[in-house]
Design a protein around this motif. Structure first.
Motif, PDB file in Angstrom:
ATOM      1  N   SER A 223      -8.193  -1.206  -1.849  1.00  0.00           N
ATOM      2  CA  SER A 223      -6.883  -1.501  -2.382  1.00  0.00           C
ATOM      3  C   SER A 223      -6.438  -2.907  -1.979  1.00  0.00           C
ATOM      4  CB  SER A 223      -5.920  -0.427  -1.889  1.00  0.00           C
ATOM      5  OG  SER A 223      -4.615  -0.872  -1.940  1.00  0.00           O
ATOM      6  N   SER A 224      -6.748  -3.311  -0.744  1.00  0.00           N
ATOM      7  CA  SER A 224      -6.340  -4.657  -0.330  1.00  0.00           C
ATOM      8  C   SER A 224      -7.195  -5.727  -0.997  1.00  0.00           C
ATOM      9  CB  SER A 224      -6.387  -4.792   1.192  1.00  0.00           C
ATOM     10  OG  SER A 224      -7.706  -4.926   1.630  1.00  0.00           O
ATOM     11  N   LEU A 225      -8.334  -5.330  -1.554  1.00  0.00           N
ATOM     12  CA  LEU A 225      -9.157  -6.298  -2.278  1.00  0.00           C
ATOM     13  C   LEU A 225      -8.825  -6.322  -3.770  1.00  0.00           C
ATOM     14  CD1 LEU A 225     -12.541  -5.675  -0.487  1.00  0.00           C
ATOM     15  CD2 LEU A 225     -11.370  -7.851  -0.613  1.00  0.00           C
ATOM     16  N   GLY A 226      -7.780  -5.612  -4.153  1.00  0.00           N
ATOM     17  CA  GLY A 226      -7.308  -5.741  -5.518  1.00  0.00           C
ATOM     18  C   GLY A 226      -7.726  -4.622  -6.450  1.00  0.00           C
ATOM     19  N   VAL A 227      -8.204  -3.506  -5.907  1.00  0.00           N
ATOM     20  CA  VAL A 227      -8.584  -2.383  -6.762  1.00  0.00           C
ATOM     21  C   VAL A 227      -7.425  -1.397  -6.827  1.00  0.00           C
ATOM     22  CG1 VAL A 227     -10.215  -0.507  -7.109  1.00  0.00           C
ATOM     23  CG2 VAL A 227     -10.984  -2.635  -6.078  1.00  0.00           C
TER      24      VAL A 227
ATOM     25  N   ARG B  54      -6.200   4.424  -7.071  1.00  0.00           N
ATOM     26  CA  ARG B  54      -5.925   5.742  -7.648  1.00  0.00           C
ATOM     27  C   ARG B  54      -6.291   5.805  -9.120  1.00  0.00           C
ATOM     28  NH1 ARG B  54      -0.627   8.774  -6.111  1.00  0.00           N
ATOM     29  NH2 ARG B  54       0.363   6.752  -5.812  1.00  0.00           N
TER      30      ARG B  54
ATOM     31  N   HIS C  72       0.835  -1.201   0.000  1.00  0.00           N
ATOM     32  CA  HIS C  72       0.000   0.000   0.000  1.00  0.00           C
ATOM     33  C   HIS C  72       0.867   1.247   0.000  1.00  0.00           C
ATOM     34  CE1 HIS C  72      -4.006   1.659   0.493  1.00  0.00           C
ATOM     35  NE2 HIS C  72      -3.487   2.554   1.289  1.00  0.00           N
TER      36      HIS C  72
ATOM     37  N   GLU D  21     -10.805   3.421   0.931  1.00  0.00           N
ATOM     38  CA  GLU D  21      -9.738   3.279  -0.039  1.00  0.00           C
ATOM     39  C   GLU D  21      -8.778   2.150   0.334  1.00  0.00           C
ATOM     40  OE1 GLU D  21      -6.358   5.153   0.177  1.00  0.00           O
ATOM     41  OE2 GLU D  21      -5.824   4.699  -1.898  1.00  0.00           O
ATOM     42  N   ARG D  22      -8.445   2.051   1.618  1.00  0.00           N
ATOM     43  CA  ARG D  22      -7.423   1.091   2.018  1.00  0.00           C
ATOM     44  C   ARG D  22      -7.922  -0.343   1.805  1.00  0.00           C
ATOM     45  NH1 ARG D  22      -5.156  -0.142   7.658  1.00  0.00           N
ATOM     46  NH2 ARG D  22      -3.070  -0.942   7.252  1.00  0.00           N
ATOM     47  N   SER D  23      -9.185  -0.574   2.182  1.00  0.00           N
ATOM     48  CA  SER D  23      -9.668  -1.940   2.035  1.00  0.00           C
ATOM     49  C   SER D  23      -9.946  -2.254   0.573  1.00  0.00           C
ATOM     50  CB  SER D  23     -10.901  -2.169   2.901  1.00  0.00           C
ATOM     51  OG  SER D  23     -11.982  -1.436   2.425  1.00  0.00           O
TER      52      SER D  23
ATOM     53  N   LEU E 167     -16.484  -1.219  -4.056  1.00  0.00           N
ATOM     54  CA  LEU E 167     -15.416  -1.437  -3.080  1.00  0.00           C
ATOM     55  C   LEU E 167     -14.843  -0.112  -2.602  1.00  0.00           C
ATOM     56  CD1 LEU E 167     -13.553  -4.440  -4.716  1.00  0.00           C
ATOM     57  CD2 LEU E 167     -15.226  -4.463  -2.913  1.00  0.00           C
TER      58      LEU E 167
ATOM     59  N   THR F 212     -14.105   2.846   7.084  1.00  0.00           N
ATOM     60  CA  THR F 212     -15.292   3.692   6.948  1.00  0.00           C
ATOM     61  C   THR F 212     -16.345   2.911   6.190  1.00  0.00           C
ATOM     62  OG1 THR F 212     -14.103   4.571   5.080  1.00  0.00           O
ATOM     63  CG2 THR F 212     -14.383   6.021   6.974  1.00  0.00           C
TER      64      THR F 212
ATOM     65  N   ARG G 151      -2.317  -4.691  -8.215  1.00  0.00           N
ATOM     66  CA  ARG G 151      -3.133  -4.791  -7.012  1.00  0.00           C
ATOM     67  C   ARG G 151      -3.903  -6.101  -6.980  1.00  0.00           C
ATOM     68  NH1 ARG G 151      -1.392  -1.998  -3.124  1.00  0.00           N
ATOM     69  NH2 ARG G 151      -2.530  -3.720  -2.265  1.00  0.00           N
ATOM     70  N   LEU G 152      -4.353  -6.527  -8.157  1.00  0.00           N
ATOM     71  CA  LEU G 152      -5.160  -7.734  -8.226  1.00  0.00           C
ATOM     72  C   LEU G 152      -4.318  -8.966  -7.880  1.00  0.00           C
ATOM     73  CD1 LEU G 152      -8.113  -7.695  -8.904  1.00  0.00           C
ATOM     74  CD2 LEU G 152      -7.575  -8.445 -11.199  1.00  0.00           C
TER      75      LEU G 152
ATOM     76  N   GLN H 240     -11.098 -14.007   0.849  1.00  0.00           N
ATOM     77  CA  GLN H 240     -10.082 -13.769  -0.175  1.00  0.00           C
ATOM     78  C   GLN H 240      -9.203 -14.993  -0.340  1.00  0.00           C
ATOM     79  OE1 GLN H 240      -9.123  -9.526   0.974  1.00  0.00           O
ATOM     80  NE2 GLN H 240      -7.720  -9.755  -0.751  1.00  0.00           N
TER      81      GLN H 240
ATOM     82  N   SER I  16     -16.355   2.642  -2.387  1.00  0.00           N
ATOM     83  CA  SER I  16     -17.290   3.345  -1.504  1.00  0.00           C
ATOM     84  C   SER I  16     -17.216   2.798  -0.088  1.00  0.00           C
ATOM     85  CB  SER I  16     -18.710   3.248  -2.051  1.00  0.00           C
ATOM     86  OG  SER I  16     -19.216   1.946  -1.897  1.00  0.00           O
ATOM     87  N   LEU I  17     -16.491   1.715   0.129  1.00  0.00           N
ATOM     88  CA  LEU I  17     -16.289   1.228   1.499  1.00  0.00           C
ATOM     89  C   LEU I  17     -14.900   1.560   2.021  1.00  0.00           C
ATOM     90  CD1 LEU I  17     -18.064  -2.225   1.482  1.00  0.00           C
ATOM     91  CD2 LEU I  17     -18.828  -0.087   2.453  1.00  0.00           C
TER      92      LEU I  17
ATOM     93  N   ALA J 264      -3.809  -8.957  -4.210  1.00  0.00           N
ATOM     94  CA  ALA J 264      -5.028  -9.302  -3.472  1.00  0.00           C
ATOM     95  C   ALA J 264      -5.292 -10.797  -3.483  1.00  0.00           C
ATOM     96  CB  ALA J 264      -6.219  -8.557  -4.064  1.00  0.00           C
TER      97      ALA J 264
ATOM     98  N   PHE K 177     -22.038   3.308   3.203  1.00  0.00           N
ATOM     99  CA  PHE K 177     -23.140   2.892   2.344  1.00  0.00           C
ATOM    100  C   PHE K 177     -23.725   1.580   2.848  1.00  0.00           C
ATOM    101  CE2 PHE K 177     -20.708   5.816  -0.213  1.00  0.00           C
ATOM    102  CZ  PHE K 177     -21.693   6.579  -0.790  1.00  0.00           C
TER     103      PHE K 177
ATOM    104  N   ARG L  26     -14.886 -11.174   5.299  1.00  0.00           N
ATOM    105  CA  ARG L  26     -14.547 -10.778   3.942  1.00  0.00           C
ATOM    106  C   ARG L  26     -13.095 -11.115   3.614  1.00  0.00           C
ATOM    107  NH1 ARG L  26     -14.948  -4.542   2.347  1.00  0.00           N
ATOM    108  NH2 ARG L  26     -13.059  -4.423   3.588  1.00  0.00           N
TER     109      ARG L  26
END
Lengths: 298, 357
Positions: free
Chosen positions: B253-257, B260, A81, B249-251, B244, A116, A101-102, A185, B246-247, A105, A119, A181
């Protein structure tokens, strides 16, 4: 003593150095950089300096240290990160900076400190997001994904509130959903950044047992940041103590956990004993602290 | 909910919802085209439109069968006056709603709207400059200046939030919103200054700022449609990533998005949609803020459902409002005022009900 085999190798400063030497030797402060922008000014004490360490699969590591000593920064470096100013993180032999990133992950999952959640996704939808790296664009989750999600939700006890909205849950329940979650993974490495901070003791133990089980049976490598030294001592194989951006000690719980080390790191006066009920060394505290040196957060 | 039959059921309900909204929109377009100063029967409108579609598809210009018995003036009114306005309005409504969905997702903020990043202020500044320099006569220049102003503002805001000292704040929602507010504040002062300088042209500026769909042409229709379709394609491509992000940025990113990259692409997409909307029709508030909220009640926050449904709802709502001001009210009032007067209280009501999510 350093840990063997390179699976996840983190070196910083391009110098091969043993952890024991890190403790004694004064290493020049280096900046951590996120691309062009420095994360911290060079004079700041809270940066990560000269760390060489291997994290292996099939092992439970706990990172302990006072607030602001760089634990989260360290984890951010490990999961790619943040980018180190120099040195490299190698994930399964490949430089993490060269992986997408993928790809990362699929190897590394993270349960963050406090996410946060603005939604109102349902818990089930949130847990399914753990399968994101495996689901192709424009396609629906496969029956394998669905089965895995269902299984993980049952194991973690999240299925009881699967259709509730994540925004309506308590902090601890939300953490459990995010934990589920990360388990979905299905990665060789799992990072827990204070993942238990809002959880009650029942669920903390339940999830730690699940993690422990995966470490033993699936050979998952777990790297966890803890505040509770005693919990860390019971469940982890290796303790990593950090102080002001450096790893001051690292090794098996029974070897390195002692009163002197905890006093050095946390400036408290503990008593450390083997506790036969906990089947591990445990520290007890009383209202006595020692004066802090120059600390980075206060 | 997880079993296959139930999943199919959910999908079927979604398709039903979308086709319902689509037919509602088509009906409203025809109805709106029949309403106005000159009443044209509903079926005549349908025949004129059908024959125009037929002519264009088969390049036949003397197809009289469908439109026999309809006065020439009626078909001119429908095809050259009302339909361009109606379609532009529907597309702008959809574009505003879509960019609202995207902004709320990437800024992690249910209160974000297409204008949060100062895009509207930039467009307004551009338009005011064009009007003040008397470029208004060359009739494309005001929309063009508005568009350029919006895009310049967007890139300046992105530049501002890119240069944070802290890696975590680069393009983060907080730094974007802050940069947007700062720039909007500066620009609104600049607009006031332009108004002050404008003397008798101040009326044109004020009228432009309030938004209107009067005298739109087919060019407007095609330009907005082009932006809308490409915006829709891009946003559907990244809909799951947007979920993802919207939940957090850090998570994500850790989920592969690649957060930026995706943020930047979606930010530019949404701002382009907002910019084209503002430059075509002036500043129309509340559609982008309100529509995603109302649709989210029904669909939940999953962007794969939210995006198409919001677009249809936005089109229907804005077209409804424009039809009211054009054909129902005794005197046409600017659409921006109408949406704010209806949307504002509606928003208050939603807010009070505590469903602001």
């Amino acid at each position: 003593m350093p840990i063997s085999v390179n699976n996840l190798f983190f070196s910083y400063g391009d110098r091969v150095r043993q952890i024991a030497q890190v403790k004694s030797q004064q290493i020049p402060v280096e900046k951590i950089r996120g691309d062009e922008h420095s994360l911290l000014p060079p004079e700041d004490a809270c940066s990560i300096r000269g760390i060489d360490l291997d994290f292996n699969e099939g092992c439970f590591y706990s990172i302990l240290g006072p607030n602001g000593c760089g634990k989260t920064t360290f984890i951010d470096l490990l999961i790619g990160h943040l980018r180190p100013a120099s040195g490299n993180v190698f994930l399964q032999g490949k430089d993490i900076a060269s992986l997408s990133r993928l790809d990362i992950a699929k190897q590394v999952a993270l349960v963050a400190q406090n996410d946060t959640v603005n939604f109102p996704f349902t818990v089930q939808e949130v847990v399914m997001m753990g399968r994101h790296p495996y689901i192709k664009r424009f396609s629906m989750p496969s029956s394998k994904d669905v089965a895995l999600v269902k299984d993980v939700m049952e194991r973690t006890g999240v299925d009881r509130f699967a259709s509730r909205k994540i925004t309506e849950l308590s902090g601890g329940e939300r953490q459990r959903a995010l934990f589920a979650r990360a388990l979905c993974q299905d990665t060789p490495f799992l990072f827990l950044d204070e993942a238990f901070s809002n959880m009650d003791i029942h669920h903390t133990i339940r999830l730690l047992d699940i993690v422990r089980e995966d470490v033993l049976e699936k050979g998952r490598g777990v790297i966890s940041v803890f505040h509770d030294i005693n919990l860390a001592a019971i469940w982890s194989d290796i303790l990593v103590f950090m102080k002001q951006g450096e790893i001051v000690s690292c090794g098996k719980t029974k070897d390195i956990m002692d009163e002197q080390l905890i006093e050095d790191v946390f400036h408290v006066k503990p008593k450390v004993e083997y506790n036969s009920y906990a089947r591990s060394k445990q520290a007890s505290f009383r209202s006595e602290i020692t004066t802090m040196g120059k600390s980075c957060n206060e | 909910m997880f079993s296959d039959s139930e999943r199919k059921f959910v999908e079927r309900v979604e398709y039903l919802g979308i086709s319902l909204l689509a037919s509602l929109l088509v009906g409203l377009i025809l109805l709106s085209a029949s309403m106005g100063y000159i009443k044209i029967p509903f079926h005549d409108v349908a025949r004129v439109v059908l024959s125009a579609i037929y002519d264009n598809t088969f390049s036949i210009s003397d197809n009289t069968l469908l439109i026999s018995g309809i006065p020439e003036s009626h078909s001119v009114i429908v095809m050259d006056v009302r339909l361009p306005r109606i379609l532009t309005c529907a597309f702008v409504g959809a574009a505003l709603a879509l960019s609202g969905v995207i902004f709320q997702g990437i800024l992690l903020n249910p209160l974000a709207d297409p204008y949060t990043l100062g895009v509207s202020a930039g467009a307004a500044f551009g338009a005011c400059t064009a009007i003040l320099l008397n470029l208004g006569a060359a009739f494309v220049s005001v929309p063009l200046f508005a568009f350029l102003g919006a895009i310049a503002t967007l890139f300046f805001v992105i530049y501002l939030s890119y240069t944070g000292k802290n890696r975590a704040s680069v393009l983060s929602s907080n730094s974007l919103i802050l940069s947007g507010i700062i720039i909007a504040a500066i620009l609104s002062a600049a607009i006031s200054f332009l108004k002050y300088l404008a003397d008798e042209q101040v009326a044109i500026i004020i009228f432009w700022l309030m938004g209107s769909f009067a005298s739109k042409t087919w060019i407007d229709v095609f330009v907005t449609f082009l932006f809308l379709v490409s915006g829709f394609a891009v946003s559907m491509m990244f809909a799951r990533e947007l979920n993802l992000i919207s939940l957090g940025e850090r998570s994500a990113s850790s989920l592969g998005v690649d957060t930026r990259k995706v943020t930047l692409i979606l930010l530019i997409t949404a701002s382009m949609l907002a910019a084209i909307s503002v430059s075509v029709s002036g500043i129309i508030g509340f559609v982008g803020l309100l529509v995603p909220h109302m649709v989210r009640f029904i669909t939940g926050p999953d962007n794969r459902r939210l995006i198409p449904l919001s677009m249809f709802s936005g089109a229907i709502l804005l077209l409804g409002a424009d039809t009211v001001t054009r054909a129902v009210l005794p005197h046409e009032i600017p659409i921006g005022i109408l949406t704010a007067l209806i949307g504002g209280p509606l928003f208050c009501w939603i807010f009070k009900r505590g469903n602001l999510r």
